[in-house]
Design a protein around this motif. Structure first.
Motif, PDB file in Angstrom:
ATOM      1  N   MET A 290      10.001   9.609  -3.776  1.00 36.54           N
ATOM      2  CA  MET A 290       8.764   9.666  -2.998  1.00 36.54           C
ATOM      3  C   MET A 290       9.056  10.079  -1.551  1.00 36.54           C
ATOM      4  N   ASP A 291       8.191  10.903  -1.000  1.00 36.94           N
ATOM      5  CA  ASP A 291       8.341  11.375   0.378  1.00 36.94           C
ATOM      6  C   ASP A 291       7.523  10.477   1.306  1.00 36.94           C
ATOM      7  N   TYR A 292       8.204   9.760   2.202  1.00 39.23           N
ATOM      8  CA  TYR A 292       7.528   8.847   3.119  1.00 39.23           C
ATOM      9  C   TYR A 292       7.404   9.428   4.533  1.00 39.23           C
ATOM     10  N   THR A 293       7.592  10.720   4.657  1.00 42.50           N
ATOM     11  CA  THR A 293       7.563  11.343   5.981  1.00 42.50           C
ATOM     12  C   THR A 293       6.198  11.179   6.643  1.00 42.50           C
ATOM     13  N   ARG A 294       5.123  11.432   5.906  1.00 42.14           N
ATOM     14  CA  ARG A 294       3.787  11.349   6.509  1.00 42.14           C
ATOM     15  C   ARG A 294       3.477   9.910   6.928  1.00 42.14           C
ATOM     16  N   LEU A 295       3.853   8.943   6.110  1.00 40.80           N
ATOM     17  CA  LEU A 295       3.636   7.543   6.484  1.00 40.80           C
ATOM     18  C   LEU A 295       4.389   7.223   7.762  1.00 40.80           C
ATOM     19  N   ARG A 303      -1.551   5.482  14.217  1.00 38.77           N
ATOM     20  CA  ARG A 303      -2.806   5.765  13.513  1.00 38.77           C
ATOM     21  C   ARG A 303      -2.867   4.802  12.322  1.00 38.77           C
ATOM     22  N   TRP A 304      -3.196   3.550  12.626  1.00 36.41           N
ATOM     23  CA  TRP A 304      -3.017   2.446  11.701  1.00 36.41           C
ATOM     24  C   TRP A 304      -3.857   2.567  10.434  1.00 36.41           C
ATOM     25  N   LYS A 305      -5.112   2.970  10.560  1.00 35.08           N
ATOM     26  CA  LYS A 305      -5.948   3.050   9.365  1.00 35.08           C
ATOM     27  C   LYS A 305      -5.470   4.158   8.429  1.00 35.08           C
ATOM     28  N   GLU A 306      -5.155   5.308   9.000  1.00 35.82           N
ATOM     29  CA  GLU A 306      -4.646   6.396   8.175  1.00 35.82           C
ATOM     30  C   GLU A 306      -3.313   6.018   7.537  1.00 35.82           C
ATOM     31  N   ALA A 307      -2.494   5.288   8.290  1.00 36.92           N
ATOM     32  CA  ALA A 307      -1.213   4.832   7.756  1.00 36.92           C
ATOM     33  C   ALA A 307      -1.417   3.850   6.611  1.00 36.92           C
ATOM     34  N   ASP A 308      -2.445   3.004   6.746  1.00 40.91           N
ATOM     35  CA  ASP A 308      -2.738   2.041   5.681  1.00 40.91           C
ATOM     36  C   ASP A 308      -3.209   2.769   4.425  1.00 40.91           C
ATOM     37  N   GLU A 309      -4.032   3.774   4.594  1.00 43.75           N
ATOM     38  CA  GLU A 309      -4.501   4.545   3.447  1.00 43.75           C
ATOM     39  C   GLU A 309      -3.353   5.346   2.823  1.00 43.75           C
ATOM     40  N   GLU A 310      -2.451   5.858   3.655  1.00 43.28           N
ATOM     41  CA  GLU A 310      -1.289   6.567   3.132  1.00 43.28           C
ATOM     42  C   GLU A 310      -0.364   5.612   2.388  1.00 43.28           C
ATOM     43  N   THR A 311      -0.258   4.374   2.870  1.00 44.53           N
ATOM     44  CA  THR A 311       0.544   3.364   2.167  1.00 44.53           C
ATOM     45  C   THR A 311      -0.008   3.118   0.780  1.00 44.53           C
ATOM     46  N   PHE A 399     -12.034  -4.357   8.741  1.00 38.97           N
ATOM     47  CA  PHE A 399     -10.729  -4.800   9.216  1.00 38.97           C
ATOM     48  C   PHE A 399     -10.421  -4.189  10.587  1.00 38.97           C
ATOM     49  N   ILE A 400      -9.406  -4.745  11.249  1.00 35.52           N
ATOM     50  CA  ILE A 400      -9.014  -4.289  12.591  1.00 35.52           C
ATOM     51  C   ILE A 400      -7.808  -3.369  12.453  1.00 35.52           C
ATOM     52  N   PHE A 401      -8.006  -2.093  12.766  1.00 35.08           N
ATOM     53  CA  PHE A 401      -6.924  -1.130  12.577  1.00 35.08           C
ATOM     54  C   PHE A 401      -6.271  -0.750  13.902  1.00 35.08           C
ATOM     55  N   ASP A 402      -5.792  -1.766  14.600  1.00 35.60           N
ATOM     56  CA  ASP A 402      -4.972  -1.528  15.785  1.00 35.60           C
ATOM     57  C   ASP A 402      -4.081  -2.736  15.998  1.00 35.60           C
ATOM     58  N   ILE A 403      -3.200  -2.647  16.976  1.00 35.45           N
ATOM     59  CA  ILE A 403      -2.161  -3.647  17.156  1.00 35.45           C
ATOM     60  C   ILE A 403      -2.721  -4.983  17.639  1.00 35.45           C
ATOM     61  N   THR A 404      -4.007  -5.021  18.010  1.00 36.98           N
ATOM     62  CA  THR A 404      -4.623  -6.291  18.415  1.00 36.98           C
ATOM     63  C   THR A 404      -4.991  -7.160  17.223  1.00 36.98           C
ATOM     64  N   ALA A 405      -4.887  -6.612  16.028  1.00 29.52           N
ATOM     65  CA  ALA A 405      -5.202  -7.389  14.823  1.00 29.52           C
ATOM     66  C   ALA A 405      -4.224  -8.555  14.696  1.00 29.52           C
ATOM     67  N   PRO A 406      -4.630  -9.607  13.985  1.00 35.79           N
ATOM     68  CA  PRO A 406      -3.713 -10.740  13.784  1.00 35.79           C
ATOM     69  C   PRO A 406      -2.429 -10.292  13.096  1.00 35.79           C
ATOM     70  N   GLU A 407      -1.367 -11.024  13.325  1.00 32.93           N
ATOM     71  CA  GLU A 407      -0.094 -10.737  12.673  1.00 32.93           C
ATOM     72  C   GLU A 407      -0.268 -10.738  11.159  1.00 32.93           C
TER      73      GLU A 407
END
Length: 448
Positions: A290-295, A303-311, A399-407
């Protein structure tokens, strides 16, 4: 009984036999030249012993199944299968011709290998084994003579899948007790038992033993408390303590006390350290290509939301569940540890330890979650990571798609997406919690 002769034509004149390469417990291999292109191939068929057995037709079926298993594989360190043909009633596998020699012959010429060279080959074969285990079967015949070193290169290829069998974790299975003494674990001396990735771990560890000592280890059936099993370091004092100890652990008689996966064994050898600090851009390891380059790039750009969808996308792709859009318990239980580690490390690295499956695992355990599912722990997880608010579970788009979201808030899409139902709010929460629980258990088993 059929034995092919030099210059004999096969497959309606397509191939010309060059020479016999060798014969094993089941098969015999020939090098052949394709008449039109001049290209060399290897053709394997059942040997004269199998041809003379009463159950020859059943053996033919097993042989064709070997071809099917191999054809499912596409890995740089696994021999390629091109097609299956029939010649005068005999099924044959047309395979890649590898210019080189097997490691058994290489040892005869060069003596015991250095640690550096031996570990290079073991790492390559280890990655190949992780790949075939993810495909759902075992090789069961790992040994130096089944590993070919490409001529002029430091690359090895795993061959001979004649003993390969499908397996399911935790199931007792009947399997042929064919084996190679010295490289076969104790469970392979029985026709019925628990087989798993640890079965091939033994063969891989025993192969490393031989590469470093030029000695075949004592057969497992002769090893007991009253026999002396020489550690590899006793035969070659140049072997480091770490490698010596890893080999002994990998060759532990009791299956449950061995590393339970090839990845764990490679970790003991110091071969499986992924994404070292400051080098996350250099090596993205996958057991299935699997190619994880885009993630990686999406996470680096925050780009947290896009990264979550790519995950979610890559996880479904690794599990081959893109069409279904969700993972079953079996999918998660068989998900390769290598890929979970890579995905987790990418999230952990780029969020500075704020997001990732390992962060979610720590959160789960901090709430006294264990390997038995409890509803109250699931609710507490939802409250702590921000998936639940005012005793109500949130929809994915809230959901919160930035670094301010809870751990441990992310990644989350792989739990919430159920054929996209979670996006619109009419998902089954029962499916979400089960996927989370099963994945956490997988993370625990993978020691992440």
């Amino acid at each position: 009984m059929k034995l092919w002769q030099l210059n004999q034509y096969l497959n309606h004149g397509k191939f010309i036999v060059q020479k016999m390469l060798g014969s094993g417990g089941f098969g015999v291999t020939y090098s052949v030249r394709e008449r039109d292109t001049g290209k060399l191939f290897v053709i394997k068929t059942l040997n004269y012993i199998q041809q003379n057995k009463e159950d020859f037709q059943q053996q033919q079926v097993k042989f064709v199944n070997e071809a099917v298993r191999l054809a499912r594989c596409s890995h740089p360190h696994i021999v390629k299968v091109y097609e299956v043909i029939q010649e005068d009633g005999l099924w044959c596998i047309v395979m890649e011709y590898i210019d080189g020699e097997d490691l058994a012959k290489y040892l005869e010429k060069n003596g015991a290998l250095s640690e550096e060279e031996a570990l290079l080959y073991i790492d390559q074969i280890g990655q190949a084994l992780e790949y075939i285990h993810h495909q759902g079967f075992l090789h069961r015949d790992i040994k130096p003579s089944n590993i070919i070193l490409r001529r002029g290169k430091s690359e090895v290829v795993l061959i001979d899948f004649g003993l390969a069998r499908e397996y399911t974790i935790g199931q007792v299975r009947s399997m042929t007790n064919e084996k190679t003494d010295g490289y076969a674990p104790i469970e392979q001396y029985k026709k019925r038992g628990n087989f798993g990735a640890y079965t091939d771990v033994y063969g891989l560890a025993a192969t490393l033993y031989t590469l470093l000592t030029k000695e075949v280890p004592m057969p497992a059936e002769y090893r007991n408390e009253d026999t002396t099993f020489l550690a590899p370091k006793q035969l070659n004092p140049q072997i480091s303590d770490r490698i010596n100890d890893a080999i002994l652990v990998g060759m532990t008689l009791e299956p449950q006390n061995r590393p339970q996966s090839v990845f764990e064994f490679r970790e003991l050898l110091g071969l499986a350290n992924i994404l070292p600090s400051g080098q996350a851009h250099k090596k993205l390891i996958s057991a299935v290509g699997m190619d994880y380059t885009r993630l990686r790039d999406l996470l680096a750009e925050k780009r947290w939301k896009e990264a979550d969808e790519e995950t979610t996308r890559v996880i479904l792709a690794v599990a081959k569940k893109e069409n279904e859009g969700w993972l079953s318990e079996k999918d998660i239980a068989n998900f390769p540890c290598q890929d979970i580690r890579t995905i987790d490390q990418l999230w952990v690295t780029h969020s500075h330890g704020h997001f990732g499956f390992s962060v979610q695992r720590r959160t789960y355990q901090s709430l006294r979650g264990n390997k038995k599912f409890r509803r109250e722990v699931w609710d507490a997880v939802g409250d702590k990571v921000g998936w639940r608010k005012d005793n109500k579970w949130m929809y994915y788009d809230d959901f919160i798609f930035d670094i301010t979201a809870p751990e441990a808030h992310l990644p989350s899409g792989i739990f919430w997406f159920d054929s996209w139902w979670g996006r619109y709010g009419w998902f089954l929460l029962d499916g979400v919690e089960k996927r989370f629980y099963y994945l956490i258990i997988r993370v625990l088993k993978c020691n992440i």
